[in-house]
Design a protein around this motif. Structure first.
Motif, PDB file in Angstrom:
ATOM      1  N   UNK A   1      25.176 -36.488  17.002  1.00 17.79           N
ATOM      2  CA  UNK A   1      26.018 -35.596  16.201  1.00 17.79           C
ATOM      3  C   UNK A   1      25.477 -35.345  14.801  1.00 17.79           C
ATOM      4  N   UNK A   2      24.864 -36.348  14.192  1.00 14.76           N
ATOM      5  CA  UNK A   2      24.301 -36.162  12.857  1.00 14.76           C
ATOM      6  C   UNK A   2      23.144 -35.169  12.891  1.00 14.76           C
ATOM      7  N   UNK A   3      22.200 -35.373  13.789  1.00 15.02           N
ATOM      8  CA  UNK A   3      21.027 -34.505  13.847  1.00 15.02           C
ATOM      9  C   UNK A   3      21.406 -33.081  14.213  1.00 15.02           C
ATOM     10  N   UNK A   4      22.382 -32.944  15.092  1.00 15.63           N
ATOM     11  CA  UNK A   4      22.810 -31.614  15.517  1.00 15.63           C
ATOM     12  C   UNK A   4      23.490 -30.847  14.392  1.00 15.63           C
ATOM     13  N   UNK A   5      24.086 -31.567  13.429  1.00 16.43           N
ATOM     14  CA  UNK A   5      24.848 -30.915  12.353  1.00 16.43           C
ATOM     15  C   UNK A   5      24.004 -30.603  11.118  1.00 16.43           C
ATOM     16  N   UNK A   6      22.740 -31.002  11.111  1.00 18.42           N
ATOM     17  CA  UNK A   6      21.895 -30.725   9.947  1.00 18.42           C
ATOM     18  C   UNK A   6      21.459 -29.265   9.937  1.00 18.42           C
ATOM     19  N   UNK A   7      21.405 -28.689   8.725  1.00 19.85           N
ATOM     20  CA  UNK A   7      21.019 -27.292   8.559  1.00 19.85           C
ATOM     21  C   UNK A   7      19.509 -27.188   8.360  1.00 19.85           C
ATOM     22  N   UNK A   8      19.060 -26.003   8.023  1.00 15.87           N
ATOM     23  CA  UNK A   8      17.645 -25.835   7.686  1.00 15.87           C
ATOM     24  C   UNK A   8      17.447 -26.165   6.209  1.00 15.87           C
ATOM     25  N   UNK A   9      16.237 -26.648   5.892  1.00 15.53           N
ATOM     26  CA  UNK A   9      15.888 -27.071   4.535  1.00 15.53           C
ATOM     27  C   UNK A   9      14.613 -26.336   4.130  1.00 15.53           C
ATOM     28  N   UNK A  10      14.727 -25.292   3.330  1.00 14.08           N
ATOM     29  CA  UNK A  10      13.572 -24.433   3.044  1.00 14.08           C
ATOM     30  C   UNK A  10      12.381 -25.143   2.426  1.00 14.08           C
ATOM     31  N   UNK A  11      12.616 -26.237   1.694  1.00 15.01           N
ATOM     32  CA  UNK A  11      11.523 -26.922   1.008  1.00 15.01           C
ATOM     33  C   UNK A  11      11.086 -28.206   1.703  1.00 15.01           C
ATOM     34  N   UNK A  12      11.654 -28.504   2.851  1.00 19.58           N
ATOM     35  CA  UNK A  12      11.375 -29.778   3.518  1.00 19.58           C
ATOM     36  C   UNK A  12       9.953 -29.798   4.059  1.00 19.58           C
ATOM     37  N   UNK A  13       9.182 -30.791   3.627  1.00 18.47           N
ATOM     38  CA  UNK A  13       7.790 -30.929   4.043  1.00 18.47           C
ATOM     39  C   UNK A  13       7.535 -32.196   4.858  1.00 18.47           C
ATOM     40  N   UNK A  14       8.408 -33.194   4.703  1.00 21.38           N
ATOM     41  CA  UNK A  14       8.182 -34.479   5.365  1.00 21.38           C
ATOM     42  C   UNK A  14       9.456 -34.924   6.058  1.00 21.38           C
ATOM     43  N   UNK A  15       9.319 -35.330   7.325  1.00 24.35           N
ATOM     44  CA  UNK A  15      10.444 -35.854   8.088  1.00 24.35           C
ATOM     45  C   UNK A  15      10.053 -37.185   8.705  1.00 24.35           C
ATOM     46  N   UNK A  16      10.886 -38.204   8.483  1.00 23.86           N
ATOM     47  CA  UNK A  16      10.708 -39.509   9.114  1.00 23.86           C
ATOM     48  C   UNK A  16      11.980 -39.816   9.891  1.00 23.86           C
ATOM     49  N   UNK A  17      11.839 -40.035  11.187  1.00 25.97           N
ATOM     50  CA  UNK A  17      12.985 -40.362  12.015  1.00 25.97           C
ATOM     51  C   UNK A  17      12.729 -41.622  12.812  1.00 25.97           C
ATOM     52  N   UNK A  18      13.614 -42.581  12.710  1.00 21.82           N
ATOM     53  CA  UNK A  18      13.494 -43.846  13.446  1.00 21.82           C
ATOM     54  C   UNK A  18      14.796 -44.083  14.194  1.00 21.82           C
ATOM     55  N   UNK A  19      14.726 -43.922  15.508  1.00 19.87           N
ATOM     56  CA  UNK A  19      15.923 -43.979  16.331  1.00 19.87           C
ATOM     57  C   UNK A  19      15.645 -44.777  17.605  1.00 19.87           C
TER      58      UNK A  19
ATOM     59  N   UNK B   1       7.741 -40.168  13.654  1.00 17.63           N
ATOM     60  CA  UNK B   1       8.803 -40.548  14.573  1.00 17.63           C
ATOM     61  C   UNK B   1       8.483 -41.930  15.124  1.00 17.63           C
ATOM     62  N   UNK B   2       9.511 -42.742  15.200  1.00 19.11           N
ATOM     63  CA  UNK B   2       9.295 -44.120  15.624  1.00 19.11           C
ATOM     64  C   UNK B   2      10.541 -44.636  16.313  1.00 19.11           C
ATOM     65  N   UNK B   3      10.353 -45.490  17.287  1.00 14.11           N
ATOM     66  CA  UNK B   3      11.484 -46.122  17.953  1.00 14.11           C
ATOM     67  C   UNK B   3      11.995 -47.265  17.088  1.00 14.11           C
ATOM     68  N   UNK B   4      13.289 -47.285  16.862  1.00 16.40           N
ATOM     69  CA  UNK B   4      13.897 -48.406  16.146  1.00 16.40           C
ATOM     70  C   UNK B   4      14.596 -49.289  17.165  1.00 16.40           C
ATOM     71  N   UNK B   5      15.300 -50.296  16.679  1.00 16.63           N
ATOM     72  CA  UNK B   5      15.895 -51.267  17.586  1.00 16.63           C
ATOM     73  C   UNK B   5      17.349 -51.491  17.213  1.00 16.63           C
ATOM     74  N   UNK B   6      18.208 -51.429  18.206  1.00 20.79           N
ATOM     75  CA  UNK B   6      19.609 -51.789  18.022  1.00 20.79           C
ATOM     76  C   UNK B   6      19.809 -53.180  18.609  1.00 20.79           C
ATOM     77  N   UNK B   7      21.035 -53.537  18.847  1.00 18.79           N
ATOM     78  CA  UNK B   7      21.317 -54.869  19.376  1.00 18.79           C
ATOM     79  C   UNK B   7      20.664 -55.051  20.741  1.00 18.79           C
ATOM     80  N   UNK B   8      20.133 -56.248  20.985  1.00 18.12           N
ATOM     81  CA  UNK B   8      19.510 -56.553  22.264  1.00 18.12           C
ATOM     82  C   UNK B   8      20.582 -56.906  23.291  1.00 18.12           C
TER      83      UNK B   8
END
Length: 376
Positions: free
Chosen positions: A109-127, A156-163
């Motif tokens: 839901x968070x990623x789906x609700x984000x708008x466009x960012x005209x100046x965005x040059x770098x994205x880091x996502x860890x999920x 982009x990188x895989x993160x870790x939740x509860x085992x």
């Protein structure tokens, strides 16, 4: 904290001191603050974000810390109605966005609700790419597509939740990495014209290569994680950048190798002569075998005998890292076997100056690696 940077965290409920600090930072740096970093569990973000309505942020880092689960409806509401509007508020100034989640909530839901960012040059996502933590990766794909003309750096990188406990092993959520992989391979806009890319191997290596070709003219830094390349795969990867003889090409390469041969070093030195930093993640068996024989002497194996005859004086490589099954990059810690192997290789590369970014001490080169190089 520098004048243009603020950082705060709240694993436990935000204390009065934390809120006062953020209010003071807002009053002092409301216009000039350029970078904000927030660490908190998901349900603490609403209290934090009421105090940080800064203007003109250029860098935003959000770390959603581990939690024991939040009601799905509540989590969706916080993500859509609180965190997403906060991020979108900076759409005209934001140049760098990091979102890292170890929460048990679904980040879709968070990623789906984000708008466009005209100046965005770098994205880091860890999920966590599975049906419980990123059930629908299309929001992430949309971010990549929308900003494909502007992005220069993507990580982009895989993160870790509860085992999961042993009783829950058979009920692990289904991976959504395959869905994401298929989507990014299909659209030629994804990963185009980047200078830096950090990416786990996609579902197929052909798909990974297809995406890399989109930045073959511009990439200077490449980190491929969670996949060990074979000999042919390494050759295919190098071939992607072989058409750039007149510039430095790739300057930083971080990859895993399922086997390690002198011929692979030959290929890297000859085809990537402009490479400045090389980090290789090897299997434990490879590291142990090569380092063990290095202790016994320089000519006990075909690898050792071949390496003893090699020299790469024209290779611009100045930094080398060897990792034993660890796709890491931000730590200089090395096992004795890793050090042994790096020292073994360094004798062939005159320009090598650092191991994992730390100065290598020539006086500490292990005499057992090359016994006939030392007097009795």
């Amino acid at each position: 904290m520098s004048r243009n940077t603020a950082s705060s965290g709240a694993t436990s409920p935000p204390t009065a001191d934390v809120l006062r600090f953020l209010c003071a930072a807002r009053a002092a740096f409301g216009v000039s603050l350029r970078k904000l970093t927030l660490h908190a569990q998901l349900h603490h973000f609403p209290a934090l974000l009421t105090t940080v309505d800064f203007e003109n942020l250029e860098e935003l880092e959000l770390y959603l810390d581990h939690d024991h689960g939040v009601d799905t409806d509540i989590a969706t509401d916080v993500l859509r109605q609180c965190i997403a509007p906060f991020v979108n508020h900076f759409r005209r100034s934001l140049a760098s966005l990091l979102i890292s989640s170890a929460s048990n909530a679904d980040m879709s839901p968070l990623l789906d609700a984000l708008h466009d960012f005209p100046r965005l040059r770098k994205l880091v996502g860890r999920f966590v790419f599975d049906s419980a933590h990123l059930s629908d990766p299309r929001g992430l794909v949309k971010l990549l597509q929308t900003h494909s003309d502007a992005f220069t750096r993507v990580e982009l990188r895989s993160s870790f939740a509860a085992t999961a406990s042993s009783e829950e092993e058979e009920q692990r959520p289904i991976s959504t990495w395959g869905v994401f992989s298929a989507a990014v391979v299909t659209d030629p806009r994804n990963f185009a014209n980047l200078t830096s890319l950090k990416l786990p191997g996609l579902t197929t290596f052909d798909g990974t290569l297809q995406c890399l070709r989109r930045s073959a003219d511009t990439l200077t830094s490449l980190h491929l994680t969670d996949h060990f390349l074979g000999t042919q795969e390494l050759a295919d990867l190098i071939r992607v950048f072989a058409h750039r003889p007149f510039d430095a090409g790739l300057q930083t390469l971080h990859v895993g190798l399922s086997i390690f041969t002198v011929e692979m070093l030959d290929l890297l030195a000859n085809q990537m002569s402009g490479l400045q930093s090389l980090n290789l993640v090897l299997t434990s068996r490879t590291v142990n075998e090569v380092s063990h024989h290095a202790w016994l002497g320089p000519r006990t194996t075909l690898f050792s005998r071949s390496l003893a005859d090699r020299s790469y004086p024209d290779w611009k490589l100045s930094n080398l890292g060897i990792w034993d099954r660890r796709f890491l990059e931000n730590t200089a810690y090395s096992t004795p076997e890793e050090v042994m192997l790096m020292q073994h290789i360094s004798r062939c590369i005159p320009g090598l100056q650092t191991f994992k970014g730390e100065p290598k001490n020539e006086g500490e080169t292990c005499r057992w690696c090359f016994p006939d190089s030392y007097p009795p």
